[in-house]
Design an enzyme around this catalytic site. Structure first.
Site, PDB file in Angstrom:
ATOM      1  N   GLY A 231       0.784  -1.232   0.000  1.00 54.12           N
ATOM      2  CA  GLY A 231       0.000   0.000   0.000  1.00 54.12           C
ATOM      3  C   GLY A 231       0.811   1.276   0.000  1.00 54.12           C
ATOM      4  N   CYS A 340     -10.654   1.136 -29.537  1.00 50.61           N
ATOM      5  CA  CYS A 340     -12.011   1.594 -29.863  1.00 50.61           C
ATOM      6  C   CYS A 340     -12.894   1.638 -28.621  1.00 50.61           C
ATOM      7  CB  CYS A 340     -12.619   0.695 -30.929  1.00 50.61           C
ATOM      8  SG  CYS A 340     -11.636   0.705 -32.416  1.00 50.61           S
ATOM      9  N   GLU A 341     -12.528   2.462 -27.705  1.00 56.45           N
ATOM     10  CA  GLU A 341     -13.294   2.687 -26.467  1.00 56.45           C
ATOM     11  C   GLU A 341     -13.101   4.148 -26.134  1.00 56.45           C
ATOM     12  OE1 GLU A 341     -14.880   0.598 -24.225  1.00 56.45           O
ATOM     13  OE2 GLU A 341     -14.303  -1.367 -25.029  1.00 56.45           O
ATOM     14  N   TYR A 369       2.047  -2.345 -12.104  1.00 53.11           N
ATOM     15  CA  TYR A 369       0.699  -2.536 -12.639  1.00 53.11           C
ATOM     16  C   TYR A 369       0.592  -1.969 -14.055  1.00 53.11           C
ATOM     17  CZ  TYR A 369       0.089  -3.461  -7.708  1.00 53.11           C
ATOM     18  OH  TYR A 369       0.250  -3.966  -6.455  1.00 53.11           O
TER      19      TYR A 369
HETATM   20  N1  LLP Z   1      -0.400  -7.588  -0.846  1.00 54.94           N
HETATM   21  C1  LLP Z   1      -1.611  -7.942  -1.267  1.00 54.94           C
HETATM   22  C2  LLP Z   1      -2.309  -9.040  -0.621  1.00 54.94           C
HETATM   23  C3  LLP Z   1      -2.193  -7.239  -2.330  1.00 54.94           C
HETATM   24  O1  LLP Z   1      -3.414  -7.574  -2.735  1.00 54.94           O
HETATM   25  C4  LLP Z   1      -1.491  -6.189  -2.940  1.00 54.94           C
HETATM   26  C5  LLP Z   1      -2.079  -5.439  -4.044  1.00 54.94           C
HETATM   27  C6  LLP Z   1      -0.191  -5.893  -2.483  1.00 54.94           C
HETATM   28  C7  LLP Z   1       0.309  -6.608  -1.423  1.00 54.94           C
HETATM   29  C8  LLP Z   1       0.656  -4.824  -3.093  1.00 54.94           C
HETATM   30  O2  LLP Z   1       0.082  -3.583  -2.965  1.00 54.94           O
HETATM   31  P1  LLP Z   1       0.890  -2.241  -3.311  1.00 54.94           P
HETATM   32  O3  LLP Z   1       2.049  -2.131  -2.366  1.00 54.94           O
HETATM   33  O4  LLP Z   1       1.366  -2.352  -4.690  1.00 54.94           O
HETATM   34  O5  LLP Z   1      -0.085  -1.169  -3.088  1.00 54.94           O
HETATM   35  N2  LLP Z   1      -3.939  -2.666 -10.024  1.00 54.94           N
HETATM   36  C9  LLP Z   1      -3.978  -1.623  -9.021  1.00 54.94           C
HETATM   37  C10 LLP Z   1      -3.374  -2.031  -7.712  1.00 54.94           C
HETATM   38  C11 LLP Z   1      -4.072  -3.208  -7.102  1.00 54.94           C
HETATM   39  C12 LLP Z   1      -3.415  -3.688  -5.875  1.00 54.94           C
HETATM   40  C13 LLP Z   1      -3.973  -4.996  -5.462  1.00 54.94           C
HETATM   41  N3  LLP Z   1      -3.270  -5.606  -4.409  1.00 54.94           N
HETATM   42  C14 LLP Z   1      -3.341  -0.367  -9.594  1.00 54.94           C
HETATM   43  O6  LLP Z   1      -2.963  -0.372 -10.761  1.00 54.94           O
HETATM   44  O7  LLP Z   1      -3.243   0.665  -8.897  1.00 54.94           O
END
Ligand code: LLP
Length: 415
Positions: A231, A340-341, A369
């Site tokens: 996060g 095409c969106e 991501y």
């Molecule tokens: N741990 C778990 C269980 C998770 O589900 C996630 C991300 C992380 C760690 C890593 O989170 P981070 O440190 O990257 O915030 N596709 C979205 C982000 C989805 C995150 C889902 N889970 C985007 O492009 O912002």
């Protein structure tokens, strides 16, 4: 801050990039290493046995993973293939974490071939798991009832979230794990993604300690670790500030200091599993201007669209865009892709250097991501990935696709 192409890739000759087919992803090895080391050093300053798992869903290119392995970081895996990949990259598997959700029995069979740390998203899967084998180290993803993220789609805690075990049930869950013979236990939360405020990490650490105090400490369990998830955010907009890591860890430490000694849970390590923070600002997409259209709005159309980078269309996420030319004048544009969106448009009108067809563009903060969420939509080939190494070499770490790649698995059809 990942918003100035030349400072991210100081010795790279843009003329060399111009020769490559676009669009492509480009990552800086140095920046990834700096990000890892900065996080590890700051974490270890406050928690000498701090454990960092990289959430490889953010960017799982094997060449990127090798950098993490060399820096001594383990990984957090969200699907069996990610764990199998970690094994192939030679991460010490006993330090790797598996955090899935809604798994099939077959998923568990595959995961439990490895003695990793198993993090269960629902306690009702315990019977199935224990019938395969007693996990070496087991933890539970608790939904602490609160969540926060930069977009609604990336909030992963609270009552609307599909993840985790309701915190009220924690006591029952850990009692059952003990009865079933679990030996080593940990606790985990993941409340949301891309958070820039250190106070959030104070709040979630307080919250997990509240849950432990109420439900787990009375059971006399020695916890191996407290994992507060990922996060950690990065600034996508020029006006946003970087997350203050010192303040973040100071906050977390203040909670451990004031609460741990009053509980009966041993000396758990602090663990975290960020993805974005470690790779987002180390990567850009390099795209090419294809056409500029004077319509009701001025559209700058480029060859990287939502099939290359989904985040703007999916979350209305802002990504900074830089025109890599020498123009002195500026112009306003709506920047769009070729899909095409009508959602294949970057949010907000942008003030950019005046662009010409053929100019290169850099789309910043695409290291996390990005490629992993790319698709074949509209039958666009997925792009190549390049790594600008510490030795100043431009290595292709994923070749660009060709049309045949899109139809490889179609029976009775040959491209
Ligand atoms: N741990 C778990 C269980 C998770 O589900 C996630 C991300 C992380 C760690 C890593 O989170 P981070 O440190 O990257 O915030 N596709 C979205 C982000 C989805 C995150 C889902 N889970 C985007 O492009 O912002």
């Amino acid at each position: 801050m990942g918003r100035d192409f030349l400072s991210l890739f100081p010795d790279l000759d843009i003329e060399d990039l111009r020769k490559l087919p676009s669009p492509f992803y480009l990552y800086s090895e140095q920046k990834i290493r700096n990000n890892i080391q900065h996080l590890l050093q700051t974490g270890k300053k406050y928690f000498p046995d701090f454990h960092l798992h990289y959430a490889l869903k953010a960017n799982g290119n094997p060449h990127i993973l090798k950098i993490f392995q060399q820096e001594g970081v383990s990984v957090d895996c969200s699907a069996p293939v990610e764990l199998e990949l970690a094994h192939r990259i030679d991460f010490p598997i006993e330090d790797c974490l598996y955090t899935g959700n809604y798994e099939s029995q077959e998923d568990f069979q595959r995961v439990l071939q490895y003695d990793c740390i198993l993090n269960l998203d629902d306690a009702r899967r315990m019977a199935e798991v224990f019938s395969i084998k007693i996990p070496e180290v087991l933890s539970f993803r608790i939904n602490p009832g609160i969540g926060r993220g930069a977009h609604e789609g990336i909030v992963t805690g609270g009552e609307k979230a599909k993840f985790g075990i309701p915190h009220e049930l924690s006591g029952e869950v850990y009692s059952e794990a003990l009865e079933r013979g679990a030996k080593k236990l940990g606790i985990h939360i993941m409340t949301g993604s891309n958070v820039l405020e250190p106070e959030h990490f104070l709040q979630i650490t307080e919250r997990i300690f509240d849950i432990i105090e109420e439900h787990i400490s009375p059971l006399n369990i020695q916890l191996e670790f407290i994992n507060i998830g990922g996060g950690l955010g990065v600034p996508y907009r020029p006006e946003e500030k970087t997350l203050d890591l010192e303040a973040t860890f100071r906050n977390i430490k203040s909670v451990f200091d004031s609460r741990l000694s009053k509980l009966n849970i041993g000396q758990p390590k602090l663990a975290m599993e960020p993805g974005r923070y470690l790779v987002a600002d180390a990567g850009c997409i390099v795209a090419r201007v294809q056409h500029i259209k004077e319509s009701y709005r001025r559209f700058l159309g480029m060859d990287a669209g939502m099939s290359t980078l989904l985040r703007p269309a999916m979350y209305q996420a802002y990504h900074h865009i830089e025109v890599l030319n020498q123009a002195k004048d500026e112009e306003n544009y709506y920047v769009c892709g070729q899909i095409c969106e009508n959602s294949d448009v970057f949010p907000e009108e942008r003030r950019l250097k005046k662009a010409q067809v053929g100019d290169l563009l850099a789309i910043h903060n695409a290291g996390a991501y990005g490629f992993c969420m790319a698709s074949h939509y509209n039958h666009r080939e997925r792009p190549a990935e390049y790594l600008w190494t510490q030795n100043k070499e431009l290595n292709v770490i994923r070749k660009p696709e060709v049309p045949a790649d899109m139809f490889r698995n179609v029976p009775d059809f040959q491209w």
